[in-house]
Design a protein around this motif. Structure first.
Motif, PDB file in Angstrom:
ATOM      1  N   PHE A   6       0.832  -1.206   0.000  1.00  0.00           N
ATOM      2  CA  PHE A   6       0.000   0.000   0.000  1.00  0.00           C
ATOM      3  C   PHE A   6       0.868   1.258   0.000  1.00  0.00           C
ATOM      4  N   LEU A   7       1.864   1.293   0.891  1.00  0.00           N
ATOM      5  CA  LEU A   7       2.728   2.473   0.972  1.00  0.00           C
ATOM      6  C   LEU A   7       3.552   2.649  -0.299  1.00  0.00           C
ATOM      7  N   ASN A   8       3.953   1.562  -0.919  1.00  0.00           N
ATOM      8  CA  ASN A   8       4.688   1.646  -2.182  1.00  0.00           C
ATOM      9  C   ASN A   8       3.782   2.213  -3.276  1.00  0.00           C
ATOM     10  N   ALA A   9       2.518   1.813  -3.269  1.00  0.00           N
ATOM     11  CA  ALA A   9       1.571   2.336  -4.257  1.00  0.00           C
ATOM     12  C   ALA A   9       1.358   3.842  -4.087  1.00  0.00           C
ATOM     13  N   LYS A  10       1.556   4.343  -2.879  1.00  0.00           N
ATOM     14  CA  LYS A  10       1.438   5.779  -2.616  1.00  0.00           C
ATOM     15  C   LYS A  10       2.749   6.511  -2.900  1.00  0.00           C
ATOM     16  N   ASN A  11       3.687   5.806  -3.542  1.00  0.00           N
ATOM     17  CA  ASN A  11       4.983   6.354  -3.945  1.00  0.00           C
ATOM     18  C   ASN A  11       5.875   6.771  -2.770  1.00  0.00           C
ATOM     19  N   ASN A  12       5.714   6.100  -1.638  1.00  0.00           N
ATOM     20  CA  ASN A  12       6.649   6.326  -0.532  1.00  0.00           C
ATOM     21  C   ASN A  12       7.958   5.604  -0.838  1.00  0.00           C
ATOM     22  N   SER A  13       9.059   6.149  -0.386  1.00  0.00           N
ATOM     23  CA  SER A  13      10.364   5.523  -0.620  1.00  0.00           C
ATOM     24  C   SER A  13      10.516   4.304   0.285  1.00  0.00           C
ATOM     25  N   PRO A  14      11.363   3.353  -0.098  1.00  0.00           N
ATOM     26  CA  PRO A  14      11.600   2.196   0.759  1.00  0.00           C
ATOM     27  C   PRO A  14      12.062   2.577   2.168  1.00  0.00           C
ATOM     28  N   VAL A  15      12.863   3.617   2.286  1.00  0.00           N
ATOM     29  CA  VAL A  15      13.326   4.059   3.603  1.00  0.00           C
ATOM     30  C   VAL A  15      12.155   4.537   4.450  1.00  0.00           C
TER      31      VAL A  15
END
Length: 100
Positions: A6-15
């Motif tokens: 979900f967070l990756n889909a919101k374009n958050n960085s891996p860090v």
């Protein structure tokens, strides 16, 4: 894992994803290396968070695992050596130990 997806889909960085996972799960969180790996896979189109089927043979056949379980249920104090002797087949000490 779904939260990382979900967070990756919101374009958050891996860090940033790792920071949020640590905040939520504390020490039971995956390390940053695995967060980066999953983010890369999600960005490449992966949608399933479950492990995929792997090729190769299992270390012990299911029938052998079932026999080991029966032996342990019959005698919970059984030793690895007794289990290996009771199997009457070629399997390594490591394979039996790994299943217990």
């Amino acid at each position: 894992m779904a939260s990382a997806r979900f967070l990756n889909a919101k374009n958050n960085s891996p860090v940033e994803i790792h920071r949020q996972l640590v905040e939520l799960y504390h020490e039971k969180c995956m390390d940053i290396k695995n967060v980066r790996k999953w983010c890369r896979e999600f960005s490449q189109g992966r949608i399933n968070v479950h492990d995929e089927q792997r090729s190769g043979r299992p270390s012990l056949p299911e029938s052998t695992v079932a026999r080991i379980n029966e032996m342990v249920r019959a005698n919970r104090w059984i030793t690895l050596e007794e289990i290996e002797d009771g199997l009457n087949e070629d399997c390594s000490d490591f394979s039996v130990h790994k299943k217990l």
